[in-house]
Design a protein around this motif. Structure first.
Motif, short mmCIF file in Angstrom:
data_model
loop_
_atom_site.label_atom_id
_atom_site.label_comp_id
_atom_site.label_asym_id
_atom_site.label_seq_id
_atom_site.Cartn_x
_atom_site.Cartn_y
_atom_site.Cartn_z
N HIS A 115 0.49 13.72 -6.60
CA HIS A 115 -0.05 12.82 -7.08
C HIS A 115 -1.45 12.80 -7.17
CE1 HIS A 115 4.47 11.15 -6.01
NE2 HIS A 115 4.33 11.34 -5.05
N LEU A 116 -2.49 13.50 -7.83
CA LEU A 116 -3.62 13.33 -7.42
C LEU A 116 -3.66 12.61 -9.46
CD1 LEU A 116 -4.71 16.45 -7.20
CD2 LEU A 116 -5.19 15.23 -5.73
N PRO A 117 -5.01 11.86 -8.90
CA PRO A 117 -5.57 11.01 -10.51
C PRO A 117 -5.43 11.61 -11.37
CG PRO A 117 -7.07 11.41 -8.66
CD PRO A 117 -6.35 11.71 -8.32
N TYR A 118 -5.29 11.74 -12.74
CA TYR A 118 -4.47 12.37 -13.58
C TYR A 118 -6.27 11.54 -14.57
CZ TYR A 118 -4.09 13.09 -18.61
OH TYR A 118 -4.65 13.65 -19.75
N SER A 172 0.60 -1.07 0.45
CA SER A 172 -0.29 0.17 -0.12
C SER A 172 0.75 1.05 -0.02
CB SER A 172 -0.61 -0.19 1.94
OG SER A 172 -0.19 -0.03 2.28
N TYR A 173 2.32 1.22 0.39
CA TYR A 173 3.29 1.73 0.30
C TYR A 173 3.89 2.52 -0.87
CZ TYR A 173 6.85 5.41 2.01
OH TYR A 173 7.45 6.72 1.73
N ASN A 174 3.45 3.84 -1.38
CA ASN A 174 4.13 4.18 -3.10
C ASN A 174 5.35 5.60 -2.66
OD1 ASN A 174 3.54 2.32 -4.30
ND2 ASN A 174 2.27 3.84 -5.00
N PRO A 175 6.65 5.26 -2.37
CA PRO A 175 7.61 5.94 -1.87
C PRO A 175 7.15 7.40 -2.97
CG PRO A 175 9.05 4.89 -3.39
CD PRO A 175 7.56 3.89 -3.16
N SER A 176 7.59 8.50 -1.95
CA SER A 176 7.48 9.91 -3.11
C SER A 176 7.96 10.17 -3.77
CB SER A 176 6.84 11.03 -2.11
OG SER A 176 6.49 11.33 -0.27
N PHE A 177 8.77 9.89 -4.59
CA PHE A 177 9.76 10.01 -5.37
C PHE A 177 9.46 8.85 -6.70
CE2 PHE A 177 12.33 7.49 -2.49
CZ PHE A 177 12.50 6.24 -3.23
N LYS A 216 5.57 15.96 -5.21
CA LYS A 216 5.90 15.04 -4.88
C LYS A 216 5.78 14.32 -3.61
CE LYS A 216 7.63 12.52 -9.19
NZ LYS A 216 8.40 12.49 -9.86
N ARG A 217 6.56 14.84 -2.61
CA ARG A 217 6.41 14.33 -1.51
C ARG A 217 5.36 15.20 -0.48
NH1 ARG A 217 7.82 19.53 -1.55
NH2 ARG A 217 8.10 21.01 0.82
#
Length: 349
Positions: free
Chosen positions: A27-30, A14-19, A73-74
């Motif tokens: 990181h909003l949905p496109y 469930s975790y994705n790194p900020s970078f 991104k962060r």
């Protein structure tokens, strides 16, 4: 037909790194918001306007939207000052990408920006919050130079049916009168030095409750101040921080705006309102500006107002440091404003 190989089952995390990931704002949905078959609803739309045809000094703000997205991104979580997580709330926020426009003709490009902004504002917000602003989504625009403010305000005025109170953070007035400056150059009727002149003349801004904050640049002549006042703008200079302090400036802005129940607010932020020691990546830098923490405090002091839209403009990443100071700052300012938008909606369901 038999499979040539068996694909492994990937372990989910469930975790994705900020970078990591493709750069949308925070990181909003496109969402392909302008596609003819697009029918998704949203409450907050982020759009890029990579337009810098109107600059008068250093070009490069066309790369601002991508730089701001990269700098965001962060940003993911809880705002500890405003006590809200804007990404885990009632509000559905999306990144619509950049407006497609023709980059060689300023007039045509501005009409394209206006039409695309209108389209976003006329898309329905989610039914559960349709009573807020009549169901009109909130708009966040990534510039681009400050010329884009005019077509965006035209779209806002039409969508909301009344003038908007503009709090304009900038080191410059942006109310050059085209009949006085650049008379012979027809193509310069619209530039980043006069969007608020046109906005006032066209009745897009409220008279007496719209204002400039952070002004410190030189003027062409002393009559610029008189012309600006006649257009209906108040002024708070950067040097007022020495006498008023940060809280005093915040109080002055609220005094000019008046009651939060009676006004729709649009925040327009030229990144050069910040001192160039902290935000060097801009086309027309002016020394003696606000510090980043002062700016974030002043913005948060506007919590409680109905902020229907905002923009961050004049980020020209070619002039930034390798540390991306200006891009990070621009993203952080949007985060503060988005947090206020979401919290306002939470309290006015």
């Amino acid at each position: 037909m038999p499979l040539l190989f068996n694909r492994p089952i990937l372990e989910k995390d469930s975790y994705n790194p900020s970078f990591a990931g493709i750069s949308t704002f925070a990181h909003l949905p496109y969402l392909q918001c302008w596609a003819e078959d697009a029918n998704e609803d949203y409450d907050i739309a982020v759009m890029g306007a990579p337009y810098d045809i109107g600059v008068t000094f250093r070009t490069g703000a066309r790369f601002g939207p991508s730089a701001i997205r990269e700098g965001s991104k962060r940003i993911k979580g809880y705002n500890n000052e405003l006590h809200i997580n804007p990404f885990k709330s009632w509000a559905k926020a999306v990144d619509c990408g950049d407006i497609p426009f023709e980059p060689f003709d300023s007039g045509h490009a501005m009409s394209q920006i206006e039409s695309h902004a209108k389209y976003l504002l006329t898309r329905p917000a989610r039914p559960t919050h349709s009573q807020l602003n009549g169901g009109i989504p909130r708009l966040i625009t990534l510039g681009g130079d400050h010329t884009i403010l005019l077509p965006v305000l035209r779209a806002m005025r039409e969508a909301h049916g009344r003038p908007i109170a503009v709090v304009h953070f900038d080191s410059h007035l942006d109310t050059w009168a085209p009949e006085i400056y650049n008379v012979k150059a027809r193509g310069s009727k619209y530039n980043h030095g006069n969007p608020l002149y046109h906005a006032s003349v066209e009745g897009l801004t409220t008279n007496g409750t719209s204002m400039h904050v952070g002004i410190r640049s030189s003027l062409y002549d002393k009559d610029d101040i008189l012309r600006d006042e006649q257009l209906g703008f108040k002024m708070i200079k950067a040097n007022d921080i020495f006498t008023l302090g940060v809280e005093g400036i915040s109080e002055r802005i609220r005094e000019y705006l008046g009651s939060p129940e009676e006004v729709l607010v649009y925040l327009s932020i030229d990144i050069d309102v910040i001192d160039p020691s902290m935000a060097p990546a801009t086309g027309t830098p002016e020394t003696g500006g606000f510090l980043t923490r002062e700016m974030r405090y002043i913005l948060r002091s506007l919590y409680g107002y109905n902020i229907v839209g905002t923009d961050i403009v004049e980020v020209a990443p070619a002039y930034d440091t390798q540390a991306q100071l200006t891009s990070f700052l621009a993203a952080d300012l949007i985060y503060e404003i988005m947090s206020m938008m979401v919290k306002y909606g939470e309290e006015h369901k």
